[in-house]
Scaffold this motif. Structure first.
Motif, PDB file in Angstrom:
ATOM      1  N   LEU A  48       0.837  -1.199   0.000  1.00 16.14           N
ATOM      2  CA  LEU A  48       0.000   0.000   0.000  1.00 16.14           C
ATOM      3  C   LEU A  48       0.871   1.249   0.000  1.00 16.14           C
ATOM      4  CD1 LEU A  48      -2.934   1.071   0.321  1.00 16.14           C
ATOM      5  CD2 LEU A  48      -2.580   0.975   2.791  1.00 16.14           C
ATOM      6  N   GLY A  49       0.763   2.028  -1.058  1.00 15.33           N
ATOM      7  CA  GLY A  49       1.559   3.267  -1.160  1.00 15.33           C
ATOM      8  C   GLY A  49       1.263   4.201   0.010  1.00 15.33           C
ATOM      9  N   GLY A  50       2.296   4.893   0.467  1.00 19.77           N
ATOM     10  CA  GLY A  50       2.150   5.791   1.606  1.00 19.77           C
ATOM     11  C   GLY A  50       1.189   6.943   1.356  1.00 19.77           C
ATOM     12  N   ALA A  51       0.902   7.233   0.069  1.00 16.55           N
ATOM     13  CA  ALA A  51      -0.033   8.321  -0.246  1.00 16.55           C
ATOM     14  C   ALA A  51      -1.411   8.060   0.370  1.00 16.55           C
ATOM     15  CB  ALA A  51      -0.166   8.466  -1.758  1.00 16.55           C
TER      16      ALA A  51
ATOM     17  N   VAL B  48      11.630  -3.263   6.232  1.00 14.68           N
ATOM     18  CA  VAL B  48      12.419  -4.289   6.928  1.00 14.68           C
ATOM     19  C   VAL B  48      13.904  -3.948   6.948  1.00 14.68           C
ATOM     20  CG1 VAL B  48      13.104  -6.728   6.885  1.00 14.68           C
ATOM     21  CG2 VAL B  48      10.733  -6.105   6.472  1.00 14.68           C
ATOM     22  N   SER B  49      14.488  -3.753   5.765  1.00 21.53           N
ATOM     23  CA  SER B  49      15.941  -3.501   5.740  1.00 21.53           C
ATOM     24  C   SER B  49      16.290  -2.573   4.585  1.00 21.53           C
ATOM     25  CB  SER B  49      16.698  -4.825   5.611  1.00 21.53           C
ATOM     26  OG  SER B  49      16.206  -5.527   4.512  1.00 21.53           O
ATOM     27  N   PRO B  50      17.451  -1.887   4.657  1.00 18.95           N
ATOM     28  CA  PRO B  50      17.809  -0.902   3.620  1.00 18.95           C
ATOM     29  C   PRO B  50      18.003  -1.541   2.238  1.00 18.95           C
ATOM     30  CG  PRO B  50      19.164  -0.608   5.577  1.00 18.95           C
ATOM     31  CD  PRO B  50      18.416  -1.897   5.759  1.00 18.95           C
ATOM     32  N   GLY B  51      17.947  -0.700   1.219  1.00 18.92           N
ATOM     33  CA  GLY B  51      18.283  -1.157  -0.134  1.00 18.92           C
ATOM     34  C   GLY B  51      17.092  -1.406  -1.033  1.00 18.92           C
TER      35      GLY B  51
ATOM     36  N   ALA C 233       9.192  -4.284  -2.255  1.00 18.91           N
ATOM     37  CA  ALA C 233      10.005  -5.509  -2.172  1.00 18.91           C
ATOM     38  C   ALA C 233       9.636  -6.308  -0.930  1.00 18.91           C
ATOM     39  CB  ALA C 233      11.489  -5.161  -2.166  1.00 18.91           C
ATOM     40  N   VAL C 234       9.351  -5.609   0.172  1.00 15.76           N
ATOM     41  CA  VAL C 234       8.915  -6.317   1.392  1.00 15.76           C
ATOM     42  C   VAL C 234       7.658  -7.135   1.068  1.00 15.76           C
ATOM     43  CG1 VAL C 234       8.045  -6.021   3.756  1.00 15.76           C
ATOM     44  CG2 VAL C 234       9.904  -4.554   2.919  1.00 15.76           C
ATOM     45  N   ALA C 235       6.710  -6.495   0.386  1.00 12.67           N
ATOM     46  CA  ALA C 235       5.458  -7.184   0.054  1.00 12.67           C
ATOM     47  C   ALA C 235       5.723  -8.369  -0.880  1.00 12.67           C
ATOM     48  CB  ALA C 235       4.484  -6.200  -0.591  1.00 12.67           C
TER      49      ALA C 235
ATOM     50  N   LYS D 161      17.493   5.261  -5.280  1.00  8.99           N
ATOM     51  CA  LYS D 161      18.043   5.958  -4.115  1.00  8.99           C
ATOM     52  C   LYS D 161      16.968   5.962  -3.041  1.00  8.99           C
ATOM     53  CE  LYS D 161      20.939   9.230  -4.490  1.00  8.99           C
ATOM     54  NZ  LYS D 161      22.320   8.867  -4.251  1.00  8.99           N
ATOM     55  N   ALA D 162      17.386   6.219  -1.783  1.00 10.71           N
ATOM     56  CA  ALA D 162      16.386   6.324  -0.710  1.00 10.71           C
ATOM     57  C   ALA D 162      15.338   7.337  -1.132  1.00 10.71           C
ATOM     58  CB  ALA D 162      17.056   6.746   0.593  1.00 10.71           C
ATOM     59  N   GLY D 163      14.074   6.973  -0.973  1.00  8.76           N
ATOM     60  CA  GLY D 163      12.983   7.910  -1.255  1.00  8.76           C
ATOM     61  C   GLY D 163      12.670   8.107  -2.725  1.00  8.76           C
TER      62      GLY D 163
HETATM   63  P1  UTP Z   1       8.371   3.218   0.518  1.00  9.83           P
HETATM   64  O1  UTP Z   1       8.120   1.786   0.397  1.00  9.83           O
HETATM   65  O2  UTP Z   1       7.283   4.081   1.024  1.00  9.83           O
HETATM   66  O3  UTP Z   1       8.882   3.811  -0.877  1.00  9.83           O
HETATM   67  O4  UTP Z   1       9.644   3.427   1.424  1.00  9.83           O
HETATM   68  P2  UTP Z   1       8.003   4.035  -2.184  1.00  9.83           P
HETATM   69  O5  UTP Z   1       7.367   2.753  -2.567  1.00  9.83           O
HETATM   70  O6  UTP Z   1       8.889   4.705  -3.180  1.00  9.83           O
HETATM   71  O7  UTP Z   1       6.960   5.124  -1.719  1.00  9.83           O
HETATM   72  P3  UTP Z   1       5.371   5.159  -1.644  1.00  9.83           P
HETATM   73  O8  UTP Z   1       4.991   4.908  -0.215  1.00  9.83           O
HETATM   74  O9  UTP Z   1       4.814   4.105  -2.572  1.00  9.83           O
HETATM   75  O10 UTP Z   1       5.055   6.550  -2.070  1.00  9.83           O
HETATM   76  C1  UTP Z   1      10.159   4.725   1.698  1.00  9.83           C
HETATM   77  C2  UTP Z   1      11.654   4.650   1.799  1.00  9.83           C
HETATM   78  O11 UTP Z   1      12.015   3.867   2.957  1.00  9.83           O
HETATM   79  C3  UTP Z   1      13.169   3.097   2.706  1.00  9.83           C
HETATM   80  C4  UTP Z   1      13.621   3.467   1.279  1.00  9.83           C
HETATM   81  O12 UTP Z   1      14.524   4.543   1.362  1.00  9.83           O
HETATM   82  C5  UTP Z   1      12.334   3.939   0.632  1.00  9.83           C
HETATM   83  O13 UTP Z   1      12.592   4.809  -0.451  1.00  9.83           O
HETATM   84  N1  UTP Z   1      12.884   1.632   2.899  1.00  9.83           N
HETATM   85  C6  UTP Z   1      11.596   1.182   2.983  1.00  9.83           C
HETATM   86  C7  UTP Z   1      13.917   0.733   3.031  1.00  9.83           C
HETATM   87  O14 UTP Z   1      15.094   1.101   2.939  1.00  9.83           O
HETATM   88  N2  UTP Z   1      13.637  -0.592   3.267  1.00  9.83           N
HETATM   89  C8  UTP Z   1      12.378  -1.060   3.379  1.00  9.83           C
HETATM   90  O15 UTP Z   1      12.190  -2.280   3.617  1.00  9.83           O
HETATM   91  C9  UTP Z   1      11.331  -0.157   3.208  1.00  9.83           C
END
Ligand code: UTP
Length: 229
Positions: free
Chosen positions: A8-11, A118-121, A126-128, A181-183
């Motif tokens: 589920l997107g954070g939006a 869960v974890s960086p990268g 990907a978690v889902a 990249k992050a975000g």
């Molecule tokens: P999101 O999962 O929200 O990114 O994780 P997204 O899919 O681009 O955004 P929305 O929610 O659909 O708009 C946000 C950030 O958290 C870090 C990453 O930097 C990611 O960009 N993240 C998240 C991790 O590093 N590991 C994870 O397991 C989840």
């Protein structure tokens, strides 16, 4: 009983009204299937990542900040679900055990497993995908703010063509070209695409602005983009 994992997107988690809107559809889905939901971070995560970056943080540190926000969003979603475990899970195996133990309540809602990052990268997509693979889920639903996968981001390329259907390897080829990249903003992240490719999980990418699309996709109506071999 079908097993469904939703990314589920954070939006859809930005305020109480949007959370209630999407929770209604997820509650309905939790009557029809055993369900896990992975919450994204949305703009709240991007804002915090941006601040951290300005303060000199590298991508791994920014990823952890994103993860923290996704877990807060996961907790907010739990508050709006009818029958969910009270805390977001932080580990796939714990989530899977809870999923197997999930029962229906007296109103027929299966107990929903909710996770954040869960974890960086990678992102929560990907978690889902990993959770869906672990559980041998029947369906992975990626709920986003666009109508599916486009050849280019439709928000910046209004004439971009939408794909009705892609094979997992076509999806991988498409998203591998994007910067990670992050975000960063990609419809589905490259790690998720690779997991979908190796596991062959049926995946549908749908627009959650109309939460009915979640139920339509579950029922097999064509909405969004279908990813299938
Ligand atoms: P999101 O999962 O929200 O990114 O994780 P997204 O899919 O681009 O955004 P929305 O929610 O659909 O708009 C946000 C950030 O958290 C870090 C990453 O930097 C990611 O960009 N993240 C998240 C991790 O590093 N590991 C994870 O397991 C989840």
């Amino acid at each position: 009983m079908r097993k469904v994992v939703v990314s589920l997107g954070g939006a859809f988690l930005k305020d109480a009204e949007s959370i209630r809107g999407v929770a209604n559809a997820l509650n309905e889905l939790s009557r029809l299937s055993k369900l896990c939901v992975v919450a994204g971070g949305g703009e709240r995560a991007r804002e915090c990542i941006e601040i951290a970056r300005e303060l000199g943080a590298n991508d791994a540190i920014c990823d952890y900040i994103g993860i923290a926000i996704t877990r807060i969003n996961a907790k907010l979603l739990i508050l709006a679900l009818k029958n969910a475990y009270p805390e977001p899970f932080q580990d796939y195996r714990d989530a899977a055990q809870a999923f197997y133990a999930s029962k229906r309540d007296e109103n027929g809602f299966w107990k929903v497993v909710v996770m954040g990052g869960v974890s960086p990268g990678h992102t929560t997509d990907a978690v889902a995908a990993i959770l869906a693979e672990y559980l041998n889920a029947d369906l992975l639903l990626n709920v986003t703010t666009v109508d599916g996968v486009y050849e280019e981001d439709p928000k910046t390329h209004p004439n971009a063509r939408k794909y009705e259907r892609l094979t997992p390897s076509e999806l991988t080829a498409l998203v591998m070209r994007k910067e990670m990249k992050a975000g960063s903003r990609i419809v589905i992240d490259p790690v998720a695409a690779k997991i979908i490719e190796r596991s062959g999980i049926k995946t549908v990418i749908v627009n959650g602005k109309n939460p009915e699309n979640i139920l339509k996709a579950f029922k097999g109506e064509h909405v969004g983009t279908l990813i299938a071999p």
